[in-house]
Design a protein around this motif. Structure first.
Motif, PDB file in Angstrom:
ATOM      1  N   GLY A  32      -6.839   4.852  -5.231  1.00 32.16           N
ATOM      2  CA  GLY A  32      -7.289   3.958  -5.759  1.00 32.16           C
ATOM      3  C   GLY A  32      -6.700   2.853  -6.685  1.00 32.16           C
ATOM      4  O   GLY A  32      -7.165   2.000  -7.154  1.00 32.16           O
ATOM      5  N   GLU A  33      -5.611   3.414  -6.937  1.00 31.84           N
ATOM      6  CA  GLU A  33      -4.605   2.721  -8.027  1.00 31.84           C
ATOM      7  C   GLU A  33      -4.267   1.171  -7.384  1.00 31.84           C
ATOM      8  O   GLU A  33      -4.227   1.047  -6.213  1.00 31.84           O
ATOM      9  CB  GLU A  33      -3.268   3.258  -8.012  1.00 31.84           C
ATOM     10  CG  GLU A  33      -2.295   2.925  -9.194  1.00 31.84           C
ATOM     11  CD  GLU A  33      -0.938   3.581  -9.196  1.00 31.84           C
ATOM     12  OE1 GLU A  33      -0.744   4.648  -8.620  1.00 31.84           O
ATOM     13  OE2 GLU A  33      -0.123   3.062  -9.677  1.00 31.84           O
ATOM     14  N   GLY A  34      -4.432   0.454  -8.439  1.00 33.47           N
ATOM     15  CA  GLY A  34      -4.102  -0.928  -8.179  1.00 33.47           C
ATOM     16  C   GLY A  34      -5.131  -1.964  -7.491  1.00 33.47           C
ATOM     17  O   GLY A  34      -5.240  -3.064  -7.530  1.00 33.47           O
ATOM     18  N   ILE A  35      -6.515  -1.200  -7.116  1.00 35.68           N
ATOM     19  CA  ILE A  35      -7.485  -2.000  -6.319  1.00 35.68           C
ATOM     20  C   ILE A  35      -8.059  -2.975  -7.122  1.00 35.68           C
ATOM     21  O   ILE A  35      -8.375  -4.024  -6.791  1.00 35.68           O
ATOM     22  CB  ILE A  35      -8.384  -1.052  -5.832  1.00 35.68           C
ATOM     23  CG1 ILE A  35      -7.574  -0.443  -4.413  1.00 35.68           C
ATOM     24  CG2 ILE A  35      -9.785  -1.776  -5.490  1.00 35.68           C
ATOM     25  CD1 ILE A  35      -8.666   0.663  -3.615  1.00 35.68           C
ATOM     26  N   PHE A  78       2.378 -10.149  -5.152  1.00 31.65           N
ATOM     27  CA  PHE A  78       2.450  -8.666  -4.632  1.00 31.65           C
ATOM     28  C   PHE A  78       1.649  -7.903  -5.354  1.00 31.65           C
ATOM     29  O   PHE A  78       2.091  -7.713  -6.539  1.00 31.65           O
ATOM     30  CB  PHE A  78       3.885  -8.252  -4.459  1.00 31.65           C
ATOM     31  CG  PHE A  78       4.548  -9.042  -3.298  1.00 31.65           C
ATOM     32  CD1 PHE A  78       4.745 -10.565  -3.241  1.00 31.65           C
ATOM     33  CD2 PHE A  78       5.177  -8.186  -2.381  1.00 31.65           C
ATOM     34  CE1 PHE A  78       5.280 -10.977  -2.022  1.00 31.65           C
ATOM     35  CE2 PHE A  78       5.807  -8.877  -1.175  1.00 31.65           C
ATOM     36  CZ  PHE A  78       5.751 -10.183  -1.045  1.00 31.65           C
ATOM     37  N   ILE A  79       0.896  -6.952  -4.866  1.00 33.25           N
ATOM     38  CA  ILE A  79      -0.033  -6.103  -5.675  1.00 33.25           C
ATOM     39  C   ILE A  79       0.304  -4.488  -5.103  1.00 33.25           C
ATOM     40  O   ILE A  79      -0.132  -4.453  -3.909  1.00 33.25           O
ATOM     41  CB  ILE A  79      -1.606  -6.422  -5.799  1.00 33.25           C
ATOM     42  CG1 ILE A  79      -1.777  -7.747  -5.798  1.00 33.25           C
ATOM     43  CG2 ILE A  79      -2.224  -5.743  -6.979  1.00 33.25           C
ATOM     44  CD1 ILE A  79      -1.681  -8.260  -7.175  1.00 33.25           C
ATOM     45  N   GLY A  80       0.983  -3.814  -5.892  1.00 29.67           N
ATOM     46  CA  GLY A  80       1.086  -2.173  -5.481  1.00 29.67           C
ATOM     47  C   GLY A  80      -0.289  -1.723  -5.421  1.00 29.67           C
ATOM     48  O   GLY A  80      -1.047  -1.761  -6.434  1.00 29.67           O
ATOM     49  N   VAL A  81      -0.774  -0.947  -4.334  1.00 27.88           N
ATOM     50  CA  VAL A  81      -2.223  -0.283  -4.366  1.00 27.88           C
ATOM     51  C   VAL A  81      -1.962   0.862  -3.610  1.00 27.88           C
ATOM     52  O   VAL A  81      -0.820   1.321  -3.080  1.00 27.88           O
ATOM     53  CB  VAL A  81      -3.046  -1.151  -3.700  1.00 27.88           C
ATOM     54  CG1 VAL A  81      -3.443  -2.598  -4.302  1.00 27.88           C
ATOM     55  CG2 VAL A  81      -2.899  -1.410  -2.162  1.00 27.88           C
ATOM     56  N   SER A  82      -3.006   1.864  -3.812  1.00 29.91           N
ATOM     57  CA  SER A  82      -2.894   2.816  -2.994  1.00 29.91           C
ATOM     58  C   SER A  82      -4.354   3.382  -2.340  1.00 29.91           C
ATOM     59  O   SER A  82      -5.236   3.341  -3.436  1.00 29.91           O
ATOM     60  CB  SER A  82      -2.560   4.042  -3.863  1.00 29.91           C
ATOM     61  OG  SER A  82      -3.011   5.463  -3.126  1.00 29.91           O
ATOM     62  N   ALA A  83      -4.649   3.190  -1.423  1.00 26.72           N
ATOM     63  CA  ALA A  83      -5.903   3.301  -0.579  1.00 26.72           C
ATOM     64  C   ALA A  83      -6.323   4.975  -1.070  1.00 26.72           C
ATOM     65  O   ALA A  83      -7.509   5.338  -0.549  1.00 26.72           O
ATOM     66  CB  ALA A  83      -5.885   3.013   0.720  1.00 26.72           C
ATOM     67  N   LEU A  84      -5.173   5.536  -1.122  1.00 31.44           N
ATOM     68  CA  LEU A  84      -5.622   7.172  -1.516  1.00 31.44           C
ATOM     69  C   LEU A  84      -5.915   7.287  -2.754  1.00 31.44           C
ATOM     70  O   LEU A  84      -7.206   7.986  -2.922  1.00 31.44           O
ATOM     71  CB  LEU A  84      -4.340   7.891  -1.111  1.00 31.44           C
ATOM     72  CG  LEU A  84      -4.487   9.515  -0.959  1.00 31.44           C
ATOM     73  CD1 LEU A  84      -4.968   9.467   0.461  1.00 31.44           C
ATOM     74  CD2 LEU A  84      -2.981  10.174  -0.941  1.00 31.44           C
ATOM     75  N   ASN A 114       0.847  -1.203  -0.043  1.00 30.67           N
ATOM     76  CA  ASN A 114       0.021  -0.125  -0.124  1.00 30.67           C
ATOM     77  C   ASN A 114       0.903   1.248   0.039  1.00 30.67           C
ATOM     78  O   ASN A 114       2.267   1.180   0.269  1.00 30.67           O
ATOM     79  CB  ASN A 114      -0.885   0.084   1.246  1.00 30.67           C
ATOM     80  CG  ASN A 114      -2.008   0.983   1.124  1.00 30.67           C
ATOM     81  OD1 ASN A 114      -2.492   1.364   0.057  1.00 30.67           O
ATOM     82  ND2 ASN A 114      -2.138   1.753   2.402  1.00 30.67           N
ATOM     83  N   LYS A 115       0.311   2.305  -0.229  1.00 33.76           N
ATOM     84  CA  LYS A 115       0.955   3.535  -0.248  1.00 33.76           C
ATOM     85  C   LYS A 115       1.830   3.858  -1.432  1.00 33.76           C
ATOM     86  O   LYS A 115       2.914   4.446  -1.304  1.00 33.76           O
ATOM     87  CB  LYS A 115       1.590   3.961   1.014  1.00 33.76           C
ATOM     88  CG  LYS A 115       0.809   3.960   2.398  1.00 33.76           C
ATOM     89  CD  LYS A 115       1.046   4.547   3.396  1.00 33.76           C
ATOM     90  CE  LYS A 115       0.184   4.251   4.762  1.00 33.76           C
ATOM     91  NZ  LYS A 115       0.629   4.784   6.063  1.00 33.76           N
ATOM     92  N   ILE A 116       1.585   3.317  -2.414  1.00 32.95           N
ATOM     93  CA  ILE A 116       2.458   3.256  -3.622  1.00 32.95           C
ATOM     94  C   ILE A 116       2.421   4.779  -4.368  1.00 32.95           C
ATOM     95  O   ILE A 116       3.201   5.075  -5.166  1.00 32.95           O
ATOM     96  CB  ILE A 116       2.462   2.247  -4.695  1.00 32.95           C
ATOM     97  CG1 ILE A 116       0.954   2.136  -4.970  1.00 32.95           C
ATOM     98  CG2 ILE A 116       2.819   0.965  -4.127  1.00 32.95           C
ATOM     99  CD1 ILE A 116       0.880   1.676  -6.435  1.00 32.95           C
ATOM    100  N   ASP A 117       1.525   5.491  -3.695  1.00 36.59           N
ATOM    101  CA  ASP A 117       1.305   6.719  -4.405  1.00 36.59           C
ATOM    102  C   ASP A 117       2.478   7.852  -3.884  1.00 36.59           C
ATOM    103  O   ASP A 117       2.947   8.844  -4.354  1.00 36.59           O
ATOM    104  CB  ASP A 117       0.117   7.447  -3.919  1.00 36.59           C
ATOM    105  CG  ASP A 117      -0.279   7.445  -2.409  1.00 36.59           C
ATOM    106  OD1 ASP A 117      -0.351   8.488  -1.899  1.00 36.59           O
ATOM    107  OD2 ASP A 117      -0.622   6.328  -1.995  1.00 36.59           O
TER     108      ASP A 117
END
Ligand code: GDP
Length: 296
Positions: A163-166, A155-161, A123-126
């Motif tokens: 929405g990328e990768g969701i 492994f999946i890069g995501v950003s909860a901020l 998470n937090k890849i932003d």
């Protein structure tokens, strides 16, 4: 005899996976759960979706996925200890700027012990300071080797901020779920697991549940550990009153006589007499056990 022990699977239907998100504090577990929900619910649908809830179901390309929040690892252990293996897939969240921390390690051993498939959401890849390779290297040291490093963990890069990768994460969950071939009998006696429960003013005991078998309906006589009652009302994860909950669906149930513990299994019974008897016997048994403990 052999014939009788055979489980009749003719009525079995594929059920949606139940997914738990775990991780070190502040790595974005809550944000991710909320982002997945809000990004998958059509604008204008139902009210209170901004509020964080402990379990919900979303749809990805027409396939359902149920997410459960486990408030703290203690509750999760308690649920496991009680045999309520409600989770099918575990997502371990690791912040891309912070890497593996103490609770991440705890979660890893937990997840491994569960035998569930694991997906790592980085998470937090932003963030500018995000470092996917650092996370992968640290995880590989814990025998959580990424697929692209020759291991078997996605492994999946995501950003909860942002929405990328969701979508990627959800697609991956569905792939894992397909391999698991999750099935249950929608016609069976309803069986559900309590995720959390509390006493609410004016409503009495309220239990948030996930249905594991059958269909739980308003009017069902239920036993839940040492508590019992009749389902008075069901509210689904969109805050709507519904008549029933099906396989892997989640909502809150009113009508138990007392607050059940998290992890308790709720089962529909043929009669209210039966429900009361089973619960009463269990309560007596529990009291006797307590008593023998305290006199030792
Ligand atoms: P939890 O303790 O794991 O549930 O973490 P939270 O969801 O409460 O998040 C902790 C903090 O990280 C909050 O201030 C969030 O706003 C922030 N955060 C969570 N996800 C992201 C993300 O993808 N990107 C950025 N930049 N911040 C995030």
């Amino acid at each position: 005899d052999y014939q009788e022990e055979e489980i009749d699977e003719t009525n079995f239907k594929t059920r949606p996976p139940v997914v738990t998100i775990m991780g070190h504090v502040d790595h974005g577990k809550t944000s991710l759960l909320d982002k997945i929900r809000t990004s998958k619910i059509a604008a204008g649908e139902a009210g209170g979706i901004t509020q964080h809830i402990s379990a919900y179901t979303i749809e990805q390309n027409g396939e359902k996925i149920t997410f459960v929040d486990t408030p703290g690892h203690a509750a999760f252990s308690a649920m496991r200890a009680r045999g309520a293996e409600v989770t099918d897939i575990i997502i371990i969240v690791v912040a891309a700027d912070d890497g593996v921390k103490q609770q991440t390690e705890e979660v890893i051993s937990h997840a491994k012990a569960s035998g569930c498939p694991i997906i790592v959401a980085v998470n937090k890849i932003d963030k500018e300071t995000a470092n996917m390779d650092m996370v992968k290297a640290q995880m590989a040291e814990k025998e959580m080797t990424p697929v692209d490093w020759g291991g078997d963990i996605e492994f999946i890069g995501v950003s909860a901020l942002t929405g990328e990768g969701i979508d990627d994460l959800l697609e991956n969950i569905l792939l894992q779920s397909e391999i698991l071939e999750l099935k249950a009998d929608p016609e069976a006696k309803a069986k559900a697991t309590v995720v959390e429960a509390s006493l609410e003013k004016g409503r009495g005991p309220v239990a948030t549940i996930i249905v594991q078998n059958g269909e739980l309906k308003v009017g069902d006589n239920i036993v839940c550990d040492t508590t019992f009652g009749r389902v008075k009302a069901i509210t689904n994860d969109m805050g709507q009153q519904v008549k029933s909950l099906g396989l892997s669906e989640t909502g809150t149930v009113l009508g138990l006589n007392e607050v059940p513990v998290a992890g308790a299994i709720m089962v529909a019974q043929d009669s209210d007499k039966e429900a009361r008897e089973i619960a009463t016997k269990r309560a007596e048994h529990a009291r006797a056990k307590e008593l023998s403990k305290s006199t030792k």
